[in-house]
Design a protein around this motif. Structure first.
Motif, PDB file in Angstrom:
ATOM      1  N   LYS A  92       0.824  -1.198   0.000  1.00  0.00           N
ATOM      2  CA  LYS A  92       0.000   0.000   0.000  1.00  0.00           C
ATOM      3  C   LYS A  92       0.868   1.261   0.000  1.00  0.00           C
ATOM      4  CE  LYS A  92      -3.488  -2.363   2.792  1.00  0.00           C
ATOM      5  NZ  LYS A  92      -4.191  -2.370   4.108  1.00  0.00           N
ATOM      6  N   PRO A  93       0.364   2.352  -0.602  1.00  0.00           N
ATOM      7  CA  PRO A  93       1.095   3.627  -0.493  1.00  0.00           C
ATOM      8  C   PRO A  93       1.236   4.028   0.969  1.00  0.00           C
ATOM      9  CG  PRO A  93      -0.629   3.750  -2.160  1.00  0.00           C
ATOM     10  CD  PRO A  93      -0.850   2.465  -1.414  1.00  0.00           C
ATOM     11  N   ILE A  94       2.351   4.641   1.316  1.00  0.00           N
ATOM     12  CA  ILE A  94       2.568   5.018   2.715  1.00  0.00           C
ATOM     13  C   ILE A  94       1.670   6.189   3.103  1.00  0.00           C
ATOM     14  CG2 ILE A  94       4.278   5.776   4.403  1.00  0.00           C
ATOM     15  CD1 ILE A  94       6.423   4.550   2.657  1.00  0.00           C
ATOM     16  N   GLY A  95       1.575   7.209   2.227  1.00  0.00           N
ATOM     17  CA  GLY A  95       0.741   8.372   2.507  1.00  0.00           C
ATOM     18  C   GLY A  95       1.311   9.250   3.601  1.00  0.00           C
ATOM     19  N   GLU A  96       0.478  10.148   4.109  1.00  0.00           N
ATOM     20  CA  GLU A  96       0.869  11.040   5.205  1.00  0.00           C
ATOM     21  C   GLU A  96       0.744  10.299   6.527  1.00  0.00           C
ATOM     22  OE1 GLU A  96       1.745  14.334   5.350  1.00  0.00           O
ATOM     23  OE2 GLU A  96       1.729  14.745   3.198  1.00  0.00           O
ATOM     24  N   ARG A  97       1.844  10.265   7.289  1.00  0.00           N
ATOM     25  CA  ARG A  97       1.830   9.566   8.576  1.00  0.00           C
ATOM     26  C   ARG A  97       2.629  10.335   9.614  1.00  0.00           C
ATOM     27  NH1 ARG A  97       1.556   3.332   8.458  1.00  0.00           N
ATOM     28  NH2 ARG A  97       0.662   2.840   6.432  1.00  0.00           N
ATOM     29  N   PHE A  98       2.154  10.248  10.852  1.00  0.00           N
ATOM     30  CA  PHE A  98       2.895  10.759  12.008  1.00  0.00           C
ATOM     31  C   PHE A  98       2.517   9.859  13.172  1.00  0.00           C
ATOM     32  CE2 PHE A  98       3.354  13.465  15.793  1.00  0.00           C
ATOM     33  CZ  PHE A  98       4.665  13.888  15.640  1.00  0.00           C
ATOM     34  N   GLU A  99       3.414   8.940  13.528  1.00  0.00           N
ATOM     35  CA  GLU A  99       3.120   7.923  14.525  1.00  0.00           C
ATOM     36  C   GLU A  99       4.200   7.901  15.599  1.00  0.00           C
ATOM     37  OE1 GLU A  99       1.556   5.021  10.891  1.00  0.00           O
ATOM     38  OE2 GLU A  99       3.138   4.332  12.264  1.00  0.00           O
TER      39      GLU A  99
ATOM     40  N   VAL B  89       6.159   0.332  14.012  1.00  0.00           N
ATOM     41  CA  VAL B  89       5.457   1.100  12.978  1.00  0.00           C
ATOM     42  C   VAL B  89       4.128   0.414  12.679  1.00  0.00           C
ATOM     43  CG1 VAL B  89       5.479   1.890  10.572  1.00  0.00           C
ATOM     44  CG2 VAL B  89       7.554   2.022  11.950  1.00  0.00           C
ATOM     45  N   GLN B  90       3.031   1.169  12.732  1.00  0.00           N
ATOM     46  CA  GLN B  90       1.707   0.623  12.492  1.00  0.00           C
ATOM     47  C   GLN B  90       1.604   0.043  11.085  1.00  0.00           C
ATOM     48  OE1 GLN B  90      -1.374   3.445  13.440  1.00  0.00           O
ATOM     49  NE2 GLN B  90      -0.350   4.125  15.313  1.00  0.00           N
ATOM     50  N   ASP B  91       1.005  -1.120  10.972  1.00  0.00           N
ATOM     51  CA  ASP B  91       0.782  -1.896   9.743  1.00  0.00           C
ATOM     52  C   ASP B  91       2.034  -2.003   8.875  1.00  0.00           C
ATOM     53  OD1 ASP B  91       0.971   0.417   8.105  1.00  0.00           O
ATOM     54  OD2 ASP B  91      -1.043   0.230   7.305  1.00  0.00           O
ATOM     55  N   ARG B  92       3.185  -1.771   9.530  1.00  0.00           N
ATOM     56  CA  ARG B  92       4.490  -1.931   8.863  1.00  0.00           C
ATOM     57  C   ARG B  92       4.575  -1.099   7.579  1.00  0.00           C
ATOM     58  NH1 ARG B  92       5.965  -8.320  10.008  1.00  0.00           N
ATOM     59  NH2 ARG B  92       5.977  -8.090  12.278  1.00  0.00           N
ATOM     60  N   ALA B  93       4.033   0.116   7.684  1.00  0.00           N
ATOM     61  CA  ALA B  93       4.088   1.069   6.568  1.00  0.00           C
ATOM     62  C   ALA B  93       3.581   0.431   5.279  1.00  0.00           C
ATOM     63  CB  ALA B  93       5.495   1.615   6.383  1.00  0.00           C
ATOM     64  N   GLY B  94       2.416  -0.221   5.390  1.00  0.00           N
ATOM     65  CA  GLY B  94       1.828  -0.846   4.218  1.00  0.00           C
ATOM     66  C   GLY B  94       2.627  -2.006   3.672  1.00  0.00           C
ATOM     67  N   GLY B  95       3.444  -2.640   4.526  1.00  0.00           N
ATOM     68  CA  GLY B  95       4.269  -3.764   4.103  1.00  0.00           C
ATOM     69  C   GLY B  95       5.639  -3.378   3.609  1.00  0.00           C
ATOM     70  N   ARG B  96       5.951  -2.073   3.639  1.00  0.00           N
ATOM     71  CA  ARG B  96       7.227  -1.606   3.090  1.00  0.00           C
ATOM     72  C   ARG B  96       8.364  -1.605   4.107  1.00  0.00           C
ATOM     73  NH1 ARG B  96       6.362   1.178  -1.827  1.00  0.00           N
ATOM     74  NH2 ARG B  96       4.152   1.381  -2.303  1.00  0.00           N
ATOM     75  N   LEU B  97       8.045  -1.608   5.414  1.00  0.00           N
ATOM     76  CA  LEU B  97       9.093  -1.457   6.427  1.00  0.00           C
ATOM     77  C   LEU B  97       8.729  -2.226   7.683  1.00  0.00           C
ATOM     78  CD1 LEU B  97      11.671   0.105   7.531  1.00  0.00           C
ATOM     79  CD2 LEU B  97      10.035   1.773   8.437  1.00  0.00           C
ATOM     80  N   ILE B  98       9.685  -2.959   8.210  1.00  0.00           N
ATOM     81  CA  ILE B  98       9.558  -3.475   9.562  1.00  0.00           C
ATOM     82  C   ILE B  98      10.574  -2.747  10.430  1.00  0.00           C
ATOM     83  CG2 ILE B  98      11.097  -5.454   9.088  1.00  0.00           C
ATOM     84  CD1 ILE B  98       9.418  -6.967  11.246  1.00  0.00           C
ATOM     85  N   ALA B  99      10.080  -2.122  11.473  1.00  0.00           N
ATOM     86  CA  ALA B  99      10.934  -1.470  12.465  1.00  0.00           C
ATOM     87  C   ALA B  99      10.693  -2.220  13.767  1.00  0.00           C
ATOM     88  CB  ALA B  99      10.568   0.001  12.613  1.00  0.00           C
ATOM     89  N   SER B 100      11.703  -2.926  14.223  1.00  0.00           N
ATOM     90  CA  SER B 100      11.552  -3.811  15.366  1.00  0.00           C
ATOM     91  C   SER B 100      12.473  -3.407  16.509  1.00  0.00           C
ATOM     92  CB  SER B 100      11.886  -5.265  14.981  1.00  0.00           C
ATOM     93  OG  SER B 100      11.034  -5.749  13.990  1.00  0.00           O
TER      94      SER B 100
ATOM     95  N   PRO C 271      11.690  -5.257   2.389  1.00  0.00           N
ATOM     96  CA  PRO C 271      10.297  -5.127   2.802  1.00  0.00           C
ATOM     97  C   PRO C 271      10.076  -5.673   4.209  1.00  0.00           C
ATOM     98  CG  PRO C 271      10.542  -6.999   1.346  1.00  0.00           C
ATOM     99  CD  PRO C 271      11.872  -6.316   1.371  1.00  0.00           C
ATOM    100  N   ALA C 272       8.854  -5.431   4.728  1.00  0.00           N
ATOM    101  CA  ALA C 272       8.576  -5.824   6.099  1.00  0.00           C
ATOM    102  C   ALA C 272       8.687  -7.332   6.291  1.00  0.00           C
ATOM    103  CB  ALA C 272       7.181  -5.340   6.495  1.00  0.00           C
TER     104      ALA C 272
END
Length: 344
Positions: free
Chosen positions: A93-100, A122-133, A208-209
């Motif tokens: 998914k597109p990341i879009g505008e986020r502030f988390e 990161v919520q929903d792993r930035a649409g599957g693009r990133l895992i921050a653990s 990717p995530a």
């Protein structure tokens, strides 16, 4: 031969596939008394699928909600896991505008590969693009790890606390990883965690995530061949050792570039910062397209554009993306952290 074929193995032909109620238990049993070897795990933070091999017999295990009554057989099929993941990546998914903002203990911990504990930042792993653990070990001492490598676009690891010893393909002797150190692990580089101290914790960013982790049972690390300039796809291994001066309390803003942009082929850049609590000591950055911040000490007021603001405390993380400016200003003297610009 393509870079991928050089770095990653071909997917094997499955002889049998079966669901299992306890993937960790079944992997331990099969790799112990049954003498199977791990070929791949997916994903590392919360494994759902494992491919095991013994001689020419390939077994696929998949986590299920309950103990299965019978096994499911396939003949003449490859795992196709890598292909399906690549197809899935195109649907992110597109990341879009986020502030988390994620607090120190707001999200739950789960057991991942090699007995490590993971929690998402990161919520929903930035649409599957990133895992921050946020990753930590449950017990100090020798780590139940093996030589492995990841099919990723990038992976960067920052040591929050404690120490561990690691080995990397073609990079020389054992590397001691300490608080404040940061490492870029390029796609396909073989590595292994040897042991960790009590309280060892890291921050891990990868894209990717969800990605495959492969085992390499042939390579012994550290290996005798040294090639610190070697490229993995278009990236190089890069290790930043924290300096004592980076933890001192400055009278003015301090920002140091950790040197990851060029080795990562511009996928990641990283800055360590220390901010005194003065109005002129403000960090201003535009997400390009995304920014991840982890605060190691103090408190910071963060603002994204005119409408989003939050206070970040020690051990908290911030993720933002879009076209508005992010500002960071300390509320206590000093506040320190690390800021990553991510090309997702």
């Amino acid at each position: 031969m393509s870079d991928r074929k050089k770095l990653f193995p071909a997917e094997p032909e499955i002889k049998m596939s079966t669901p299992c109620a306890d993937l960790e238990r079944d992997i331990a049993k099969l790799t112990g008394e049954k003498e199977f070897r791990i070929f791949s795990i997916f994903p590392a933070d919360n494994p759902r699928i494992a491919i095991l091999i013994r001689d020419d017999f390939v077994l696929r295990l998949e986590q299920a909600d309950s103990e299965p009554e019978s096994k499911v057989f396939f003949a003449g099929q490859t795992t196709e896991l890598g292909t399906r993941l690549k197809d899935k990546a195109e649907d992110h998914k597109p990341i879009g505008e986020r502030f988390e903002v994620i607090g120190l203990e707001e999200s739950g911990w789960q057991k991942g590969r090699a007995g490590m504990l993971y929690r998402d930042l990161v919520q929903d792993r930035a649409g599957g693009r990133l895992i921050a653990s946020h990753v930590k070990v449950s017990e100090a001492g020798e780590t139940p790890d093996y030589v492995h490598f990841h099919d990723i676009d990038f992976q960067i690891i920052y040591c929050i606390a404690g120490t561990c010893r690691l080995v990397y393909e073609d990079q020389g002797d054992v590397l001691e990883f300490r608080a404040g150190d940061c490492v870029l692990q390029p796609p396909g580089i073989r590595h292994r965690v040897l042991d960790c101290s009590e309280g060892f914790e890291v921050l891990e960013l990868a894209s990717p995530a969800e990605h495959i982790t492969y085992a390499d049972h042939e390579l012994q690390l550290p290996n005798s061949h040294i090639d610190v300039e070697r490229k993995y796809r278009d990236q190089k291994f890069h290790f930043h050792r924290a300096r004592a001066s980076e933890s001192e309390s400055p009278a003015e803003i301090q920002i140091s570039d950790l040197g990851f942009a060029t080795p990562s082929a511009e996928r990641v850049s990283a800055e360590r910062f220390t901010l005194p609590a003065t109005p002129e000591s403000t960090i201003r950055r535009l997400p390009d397209p995304a920014i991840f911040v982890y605060l190691t000490d103090g408190e910071v007021d963060a603002a994204y554009g005119d409408n989003s603001a939050a206070r970040i405390k020690t051990g908290s993380a911030l993720f933002c993306s879009g076209e508005q400016e992010l500002t960071l200003q300390a509320t206590e003297d000093p506040a320190s952290g690390i800021l990553f610009q991510l090309a997702l």
